[in-house]
Design a protein around this motif. Sequence first.
Motif, mmCIF file in Angstrom:
data_model
loop_
_atom_site.group_PDB
_atom_site.id
_atom_site.type_symbol
_atom_site.label_atom_id
_atom_site.label_comp_id
_atom_site.label_asym_id
_atom_site.label_seq_id
_atom_site.Cartn_x
_atom_site.Cartn_y
_atom_site.Cartn_z
ATOM 1 N N ALA A 252 -46.396 9.822 93.755
ATOM 2 C CA ALA A 252 -46.440 9.999 95.209
ATOM 3 C C ALA A 252 -46.636 11.464 95.581
ATOM 4 O O ALA A 252 -47.394 11.797 96.507
ATOM 5 C CB ALA A 252 -45.153 9.451 95.830
ATOM 6 N N VAL A 253 -45.958 12.376 94.869
ATOM 7 C CA VAL A 253 -46.118 13.805 95.143
ATOM 8 C C VAL A 253 -47.566 14.232 94.890
ATOM 9 O O VAL A 253 -48.176 14.939 95.707
ATOM 10 C CB VAL A 253 -45.154 14.635 94.267
ATOM 11 C CG1 VAL A 253 -45.480 16.121 94.369
ATOM 12 C CG2 VAL A 253 -43.710 14.389 94.684
ATOM 13 N N VAL A 254 -48.124 13.795 93.775
ATOM 14 C CA VAL A 254 -49.518 14.131 93.463
ATOM 15 C C VAL A 254 -50.463 13.543 94.513
ATOM 16 O O VAL A 254 -51.432 14.191 94.929
ATOM 17 C CB VAL A 254 -49.885 13.626 92.055
ATOM 18 C CG1 VAL A 254 -51.389 13.758 91.811
ATOM 19 C CG2 VAL A 254 -49.108 14.398 90.994
ATOM 20 N N ALA A 255 -50.178 12.329 94.955
ATOM 21 C CA ALA A 255 -51.030 11.690 95.971
ATOM 22 C C ALA A 255 -51.050 12.507 97.263
ATOM 23 O O ALA A 255 -52.101 12.664 97.902
ATOM 24 C CB ALA A 255 -50.537 10.275 96.246
ATOM 25 N N VAL A 256 -49.891 13.045 97.653
ATOM 26 C CA VAL A 256 -49.837 13.886 98.858
ATOM 27 C C VAL A 256 -50.676 15.150 98.661
ATOM 28 O O VAL A 256 -51.406 15.570 99.570
ATOM 29 C CB VAL A 256 -48.376 14.246 99.192
ATOM 30 C CG1 VAL A 256 -48.326 15.287 100.313
ATOM 31 C CG2 VAL A 256 -47.597 13.011 99.603
ATOM 32 N N LEU A 257 -50.598 15.748 97.477
ATOM 33 C CA LEU A 257 -51.385 16.949 97.207
ATOM 34 C C LEU A 257 -52.882 16.663 97.282
ATOM 35 O O LEU A 257 -53.650 17.442 97.859
ATOM 36 C CB LEU A 257 -51.031 17.499 95.822
ATOM 37 C CG LEU A 257 -49.602 18.010 95.622
ATOM 38 C CD1 LEU A 257 -49.412 18.503 94.189
ATOM 39 C CD2 LEU A 257 -49.265 19.109 96.609
ATOM 40 N N VAL A 258 -53.293 15.535 96.715
ATOM 41 C CA VAL A 258 -54.708 15.159 96.759
ATOM 42 C C VAL A 258 -55.150 14.914 98.196
ATOM 43 O O VAL A 258 -56.223 15.383 98.625
ATOM 44 C CB VAL A 258 -54.951 13.904 95.893
ATOM 45 C CG1 VAL A 258 -56.375 13.389 96.086
ATOM 46 C CG2 VAL A 258 -54.684 14.208 94.423
ATOM 47 N N TRP A 259 -54.338 14.185 98.943
ATOM 48 C CA TRP A 259 -54.665 13.879 100.332
ATOM 49 C C TRP A 259 -54.818 15.135 101.169
ATOM 50 O O TRP A 259 -55.807 15.316 101.882
ATOM 51 C CB TRP A 259 -53.576 12.969 100.907
ATOM 52 C CG TRP A 259 -53.623 12.822 102.401
ATOM 53 C CD1 TRP A 259 -54.689 12.486 103.166
ATOM 54 C CD2 TRP A 259 -52.534 13.041 103.313
ATOM 55 N NE1 TRP A 259 -54.344 12.461 104.498
ATOM 56 C CE2 TRP A 259 -53.032 12.793 104.617
ATOM 57 C CE3 TRP A 259 -51.203 13.394 103.148
ATOM 58 C CZ2 TRP A 259 -52.219 12.908 105.746
ATOM 59 C CZ3 TRP A 259 -50.391 13.502 104.274
ATOM 60 C CH2 TRP A 259 -50.910 13.266 105.562
ATOM 61 N N ARG A 260 -53.854 16.050 101.056
ATOM 62 C CA ARG A 260 -53.900 17.251 101.884
ATOM 63 C C ARG A 260 -55.036 18.189 101.446
ATOM 64 O O ARG A 260 -55.640 18.866 102.286
ATOM 65 C CB ARG A 260 -52.562 17.997 101.818
ATOM 66 C CG ARG A 260 -51.398 17.226 102.418
ATOM 67 C CD ARG A 260 -51.735 16.602 103.767
ATOM 68 N NE ARG A 260 -52.116 17.605 104.763
ATOM 69 C CZ ARG A 260 -52.763 17.327 105.879
ATOM 70 N NH1 ARG A 260 -53.148 16.081 106.144
ATOM 71 N NH2 ARG A 260 -53.055 18.292 106.736
ATOM 72 N N GLN A 261 -55.347 18.205 100.166
ATOM 73 C CA GLN A 261 -56.457 19.030 99.716
ATOM 74 C C GLN A 261 -57.786 18.517 100.269
ATOM 75 O O GLN A 261 -58.632 19.297 100.708
ATOM 76 C CB GLN A 261 -56.501 19.071 98.187
ATOM 77 C CG GLN A 261 -57.560 20.015 97.636
ATOM 78 C CD GLN A 261 -57.479 20.153 96.135
ATOM 79 O OE1 GLN A 261 -57.001 19.255 95.442
ATOM 80 N NE2 GLN A 261 -57.930 21.278 95.616
ATOM 81 N N GLN A 262 -57.947 17.203 100.276
ATOM 82 C CA GLN A 262 -59.159 16.625 100.830
ATOM 83 C C GLN A 262 -59.262 16.884 102.325
ATOM 84 O O GLN A 262 -60.340 17.205 102.845
ATOM 85 C CB GLN A 262 -59.187 15.119 100.549
ATOM 86 C CG GLN A 262 -59.396 14.774 99.080
ATOM 87 C CD GLN A 262 -59.352 13.288 98.815
ATOM 88 O OE1 GLN A 262 -58.854 12.519 99.649
ATOM 89 N NE2 GLN A 262 -59.858 12.862 97.668
ATOM 90 N N GLU A 263 -58.128 16.763 103.016
ATOM 91 C CA GLU A 263 -58.128 17.037 104.460
ATOM 92 C C GLU A 263 -58.514 18.487 104.735
ATOM 93 O O GLU A 263 -59.291 18.773 105.651
ATOM 94 C CB GLU A 263 -56.740 16.738 105.033
ATOM 95 C CG GLU A 263 -56.388 15.268 105.104
ATOM 96 C CD GLU A 263 -57.184 14.545 106.172
ATOM 97 O OE1 GLU A 263 -57.465 15.158 107.217
ATOM 98 O OE2 GLU A 263 -57.545 13.375 105.952
ATOM 99 N N THR A 264 -57.970 19.393 103.944
ATOM 100 C CA THR A 264 -58.271 20.815 104.138
ATOM 101 C C THR A 264 -59.741 21.102 103.873
ATOM 102 O O THR A 264 -60.385 21.849 104.621
ATOM 103 C CB THR A 264 -57.398 21.670 103.200
ATOM 104 O OG1 THR A 264 -56.019 21.399 103.458
ATOM 105 C CG2 THR A 264 -57.678 23.143 103.399
ATOM 106 N N GLU A 265 -60.285 20.517 102.811
ATOM 107 C CA GLU A 265 -61.693 20.727 102.490
ATOM 108 C C GLU A 265 -62.598 20.170 103.585
ATOM 109 O O GLU A 265 -63.616 20.783 103.940
ATOM 110 C CB GLU A 265 -62.018 20.072 101.145
ATOM 111 C CG GLU A 265 -61.368 20.777 99.962
ATOM 112 C CD GLU A 265 -61.567 20.018 98.662
ATOM 113 O OE1 GLU A 265 -62.090 18.875 98.720
ATOM 114 O OE2 GLU A 265 -61.203 20.544 97.608
ATOM 115 N N GLN A 266 -62.238 18.997 104.142
ATOM 116 C CA GLN A 266 -63.036 18.419 105.217
ATOM 117 C C GLN A 266 -62.980 19.283 106.475
ATOM 118 O O GLN A 266 -63.994 19.489 107.150
ATOM 119 C CB GLN A 266 -62.537 17.012 105.522
ATOM 120 C CG GLN A 266 -62.847 16.003 104.418
ATOM 121 C CD GLN A 266 -62.268 14.630 104.704
ATOM 122 O OE1 GLN A 266 -61.622 14.422 105.736
ATOM 123 N NE2 GLN A 266 -62.482 13.699 103.791
#
Length: 394
Positions: free
Chosen positions: A371-385
């Motif tokens: 779950a922690v890794v999933a949050v990191l992936v999600w927020r990284q994608q949001e930031t890149e977008q």
Amino acid sequence: MTALSRARLRPMRPRDPHEPGRVASSLELFFDLVFVVAVSIAAVQLHHSLTEGHVREGILSYGFVFFGIWWAWMNFTWFATSFDTDDWLYRVLTVLQMGGVLVLASGIRPAFEERDYTVLVLAYVVMRLALVAQWLRASRHAGPSRRATHIYAAGVTVVQVLWLLSLLLPAQLTTPSMLLLVVAELAVPVVAESTGKTPWHPHHITERYGLFTLILLGESLLASANAIIEAVHEAETLGPLIAVSALTLTATAALWWIYFWPPHHHAIRGLRGSLLYGYGHYFIFAAAGAFSAGIEVEIDLLTGHSSLHQPLASFSYTIPLAVFVFGVWALAIRPCADGWVNAAVPLGSLLVLVDPLLPVPFALTTAILIAVVAVLVWRQQETEQETAQEGEDA
């Protein structure tokens, strides 16, 4: 003339902290591998202490032993980022330090079993005095950093004399004297860098820390895998061992993902940040090294070879996991992350820590880290977008 030029020593001048393309050298990587030998032995001894129920003594011995390993590694690493010449004398003195590491490794078992730190201290002093020779050599051409090099050389030498004298103290004074000497060791860079700064290369330093983290995680994964393979022949059922295997792989992958998510070089821009980053990694490295010991304790419990019972056995691996995750968050993630990440990562470390108090520790630990890794992936994608959208709008 070619042979003569190769035999000559290069002036050990401060290196450019903004040097483009600066990467770790093959000597530095070789240096790291030798240190992992000592880390592996320390983890094995920690495992034995925990399995036999000597929890407090085992943790205390591991803390002291790992300090010697980590401190010698860290001081070489920061010296190298400032003054690495890679000539023959630099290599010889580095190999001498590596020899000290191997001797130190031979003194780890007596330190754990007999509280005899003699070999460990002597080997540690050899490593540190080899670095003193490097500091004295660097002082000749250090320029603005000359005062700092003198303080490093004098301070380290004085503390090594105190380490040798501590061997003459009665046994009951061993622990308090070692604690005082640890504080003295930590104080030397603070005084030196506050008085006369040495240059460091942020990308090179963080690459070195990242590579050592990878080696420690690999060592923990290997040790855990070997323990699981050996336990297959003794376990009555394979289900629990399969669960431990899944936990070990998932947890190690999650620790790698979490550690390398943020850009670490931003954390060491100033003196305060550099000291915090450098010193704080003691806990991250120690936790990475101790993770395999915790997994082995859990396996010993499953095969009936442990004096520890639940939940203490599970705490032996959840505590290293929690310390690692929280440490990475505090040192590298927190300054550059948004509110979602800065809530999820420390919360995840807390949930991992208390997981043994819940009824399904294996599955829950794995789920929390995922779950922690999933949050990191999600927020990284949001930031890149968001960054891409801003670029298009501009």
